[in-house]
Design a protein around this motif. Structure first.
Motif, short mmCIF file in Angstrom:
data_model
loop_
_atom_site.label_atom_id
_atom_site.label_comp_id
_atom_site.label_asym_id
_atom_site.label_seq_id
_atom_site.Cartn_x
_atom_site.Cartn_y
_atom_site.Cartn_z
N ARG A 39 -8.54 6.40 -27.99
CA ARG A 39 -7.95 7.09 -26.83
C ARG A 39 -7.94 6.17 -25.61
N GLU A 40 -9.00 5.38 -25.42
CA GLU A 40 -9.02 4.43 -24.31
C GLU A 40 -7.90 3.41 -24.46
N GLU A 42 -5.08 3.86 -26.05
CA GLU A 42 -3.82 4.57 -25.82
C GLU A 42 -3.55 4.75 -24.33
N VAL A 43 -4.55 5.21 -23.60
CA VAL A 43 -4.40 5.42 -22.16
C VAL A 43 -4.18 4.08 -21.45
N SER A 53 -1.32 8.10 -13.67
CA SER A 53 -2.28 8.97 -14.34
C SER A 53 -1.67 10.33 -14.64
N ILE A 56 0.66 9.94 -17.64
CA ILE A 56 -0.12 9.78 -18.87
C ILE A 56 -0.72 11.11 -19.29
N LEU A 60 0.02 12.93 -22.88
CA LEU A 60 -1.06 13.07 -23.87
C LEU A 60 -1.73 14.45 -23.84
N VAL A 67 -7.81 11.35 -17.84
CA VAL A 67 -7.12 10.06 -17.90
C VAL A 67 -7.86 9.04 -17.02
N HIS A 70 -11.05 7.93 -18.65
CA HIS A 70 -10.80 6.95 -19.72
C HIS A 70 -10.50 5.58 -19.12
#
Length: 97
Positions: A39-40, A42-43, A53, A56, A60, A67, A70
């Motif tokens: 996930r990190e 991906e963000v 943010s 994003i 997601l 966000v 992360h």
């Protein structure tokens, strides 16, 4: 001091590669650097592409706060200060599994 640690880790990897497979306790320790979670990654990838943010979070299905959390975790792990220092996932640090 995460930024210095990340730079030291990159330099150690370069030196290790030049030593053609040398193995020492210190080199084995450096392999344990904390990788980014999926996930990190991906963000961070979306942030590196210029998404805010809020954008994003919408993409997601996360809260903006999640966000940002992360991203803060990613910055700490990579030893960077913010979005401007993120690189796309082809970077060996961000793209690490």
């Amino acid at each position: 001091r995460g930024r210095e640690a990340a730079a030291d880790l990159r330099r150690a990897a370069e030196l290790s590669a030049a030593c053609e497979g040398a193995r020492t306790p210190l080199l084995r320790f450096s392999e344990g650097a904390e990788p980014l979670t999926p996930r990190e990654r991906e963000v961070a990838s979306l942030a590196a592409q210029g998404l805010s943010s809020n954008e994003i979070a919408g993409r997601l299905f996360l809260s903006t706060r999640t966000v940002d959390n992360h991203l803060q975790s990613t910055y700490a792990k990579l030893g960077i200060r913010g979005r401007r220092e993120l690189h796309l996932p082809t970077d060996p640090i961000v793209g690490r599994s």
